[in-house]
Motif scaffolding. Sequence first.
Motif, short mmCIF file in Angstrom:
data_model
loop_
_atom_site.label_atom_id
_atom_site.label_comp_id
_atom_site.label_asym_id
_atom_site.label_seq_id
_atom_site.Cartn_x
_atom_site.Cartn_y
_atom_site.Cartn_z
N THR A 177 0.66 -1.35 -0.01
CA THR A 177 0.08 -0.01 0.01
C THR A 177 0.69 1.07 0.00
O THR A 177 0.68 2.14 -0.74
CB THR A 177 -1.06 -0.14 1.42
N ALA A 361 -7.05 5.68 3.11
CA ALA A 361 -8.01 6.09 1.71
C ALA A 361 -8.46 7.42 1.90
O ALA A 361 -8.45 8.03 0.67
CB ALA A 361 -8.64 4.91 1.57
N LEU A 670 -13.35 1.75 -1.03
CA LEU A 670 -11.92 1.99 -1.86
C LEU A 670 -10.77 1.84 -0.96
O LEU A 670 -10.50 2.62 -0.06
CB LEU A 670 -12.05 3.56 -2.31
N MET A 673 -4.78 1.76 -2.39
CA MET A 673 -4.39 1.68 -3.67
C MET A 673 -5.26 2.29 -4.78
O MET A 673 -4.71 3.06 -5.58
CB MET A 673 -4.03 0.14 -3.91
N LEU A 674 -6.49 1.75 -4.72
CA LEU A 674 -7.46 2.20 -5.41
C LEU A 674 -7.60 3.74 -5.42
O LEU A 674 -7.97 4.43 -6.48
CB LEU A 674 -8.80 1.64 -5.06
N LEU A 677 -5.12 5.72 -7.15
CA LEU A 677 -5.24 5.26 -8.71
C LEU A 677 -6.16 6.27 -9.20
O LEU A 677 -6.26 6.87 -10.15
CB LEU A 677 -5.77 3.97 -9.01
N ALA A 678 -7.59 6.45 -8.39
CA ALA A 678 -8.67 7.32 -8.72
C ALA A 678 -8.14 8.65 -8.73
O ALA A 678 -8.58 9.58 -9.52
CB ALA A 678 -9.61 6.81 -7.74
#
Length: 699
Positions: A177, A361, A670, A673-674, A677-678
């Motif tokens: 992460t 996140a 989410l 990592m997502l 990316l987002a």
Amino acid sequence: MSNEHDLVELNVTGMHCNNCALSVHKLLEKKGLQDIHVDFANEEVKFSGAEDSSLPTIIKDIEGLGFKVYEQEEAPQEKFYDKIENRFYFSLIFTIPLFSHMFLPFHWLHNPYIQLALCLPVFILGAIHFGKSAFNSLKNGMPNMDVLIFIGFTSAFIYSLVGTAFELGANYMFYETTAVIITLVLLGNLFEKRSVSQTTSAIKDLLKYQQVKATRIKGETHEVIDSRTIQSGDILLVNTGDKIPADGDIIWGDASVNESLITGESIPVEKTKYDSVIGGTLVEHGTIKISATKVGKHSVLSQIIEIMKRAQSSKPPIQRLGDKVAGVFVPVVVSISALTFILAYFAFNIELGDSIMRAIAVLVISCPCAMGLATPTAVMVGLGRGAKKGVLIKGGATVEEMANLKYMVFDKTGTLTTGDFNIKAMDVIDISKEDAASIIVGLESYSNHPIAKSLVKELQSQVVKKFIFTEVKEIKGLGIKAVDNDGNTYEIGSNKIINSGEDDFDIYLKRNNNLLVKISIEDQLKPDAKELIDILKEQKITPILLSGDRKEKCESVAKKLGIEVVYAEKLPQEKLDIIDSYKEQGTTAMVGDGINDAPALTTADVGISLGNASQVAIQSAKVVLLNNDLKSVITLLKVGKHTLITIKQNLFWAFFYNVFAIPLAALGFLGPMLAALAMAFSDVVVIGNSLRLKIKKLN
């Protein structure tokens, strides 16, 4: 570094993204400076309102944020390890194997010490890259987005490190992460830098036109020099296919010059001795020698580049809103992140690791780079698109004003009309038409007045004999007085020369005080005038005619074009009062031909100068139309409208993205990592939408 008109320009290296630019901007704002412009792609920082004595302190504070201020001449080469692309590739090399343990069956990849070894170089790089910026921004009391990123990946790393030290098992392994957040945010920064440098391409294209070689003539010798070393008065030789290296006057030869760079018009212009030429334009055919007149910062091209740079820096009100939101964003997001952790862990009894991941996140996804990029990228592309069509817009704020326009005021002569005149009617008394034409051409050829030139041009073919005048005197505002060989006196001019109230004709000719000719003239309308007025009416913008010319003339032009509001026979001061009265009712633009309309252009909300890029036009108007045609006003309206649409779309996506994504991250849908990316993807969406303006069909 330069300090001209109180405007200080600094070259600053080390700014990688919009975040860095925002940090510098806030620092300068806090110091009470004005006209602040920070452009990380071009490494430029500009501001005004600084005392000379305070400059060293300002430079020191900018360097305190982790950047380096340098002199233009000693522009530092970015060190290999400082380049954003190299940092991204370095972290990618370690991140790929670290991330791949999630789906590759190699047992050794799951070993916590191998994961730590792969993660550590990336973490150190991230700590240096984001930590320095985050620490400096906190130290100056202006937390930036890097604070969020830094807290996010550091939390994941420390949590994993504790798990490894006390052998707490797989639930404490979040090394991937840490690495993925750093790598993806660096990728976002890389996209940002490359895309923004694309949006500033209009300036870079213009700068290329300045960097040419020139052939200087000294006596019998020809020497090739760099165009930057040309001095005023140098004699330069320009051959077919060469770019003209400086503004100047032709002293020998003639040539076809492509001036599309300045006017957008691709048809070459024929130039001969005594004509002036503009640096950066291209000699398509012919050879000329020119005497350099305006060089360096004073050339037309340099001033256009300067306008473009300043324009890209002036913020429309809509961007200031985005900046304000970004200013309170960091503390709010850190609070939401802390609240997410507290509620998840203590209220909903979610595992410690999962609760921390949710909090991380939230931090990572919130980074509002997209919000910071929304306006400047759209403004840059919009201004660049206008410039390519010969429409120079001097600022982001002008774009917004064009989109909210209520009134457009037009000067008549040279703006709605060509300034070329036709003879509408010609009455002759006790003289033949041919003799009348001969006398008029003989007298008017002594004048440079547009009406005189038009009369000479139209009557030239009817001349039957040459009248020789021994004394000729032009009296401003009245006309011409002359005496011929036989002692006859002539007067040609307005109705003032006949001392009567007659006002049906425009020009009168007298010989020995007897009236010979009465001429009525009409101004030719510009080809695109009617189309422009129709478009304005469609868009609910009221067209207004404001002129110093006679009432009948103005009403005739207004009737042909469909303009209902007409002000005629107005003096310059009255023009200003009329524009002021309209400004109180709504955003008002003034379209004039630059020189004589300068005060009115400056007074209007948006001054639009038609005509050659004269000094006065460049300085007084907010928009300079280099093509000298009314089609450019239509282009300007389209560019203004579509740039504003793009800004609104960008801001919608940026706000919507954050409002939508933060709750998803807080609820655990989410992962970090997502989220990273987002976040990178949101920047790409905003920049991509801005770049679309480059090729979009403008309706």
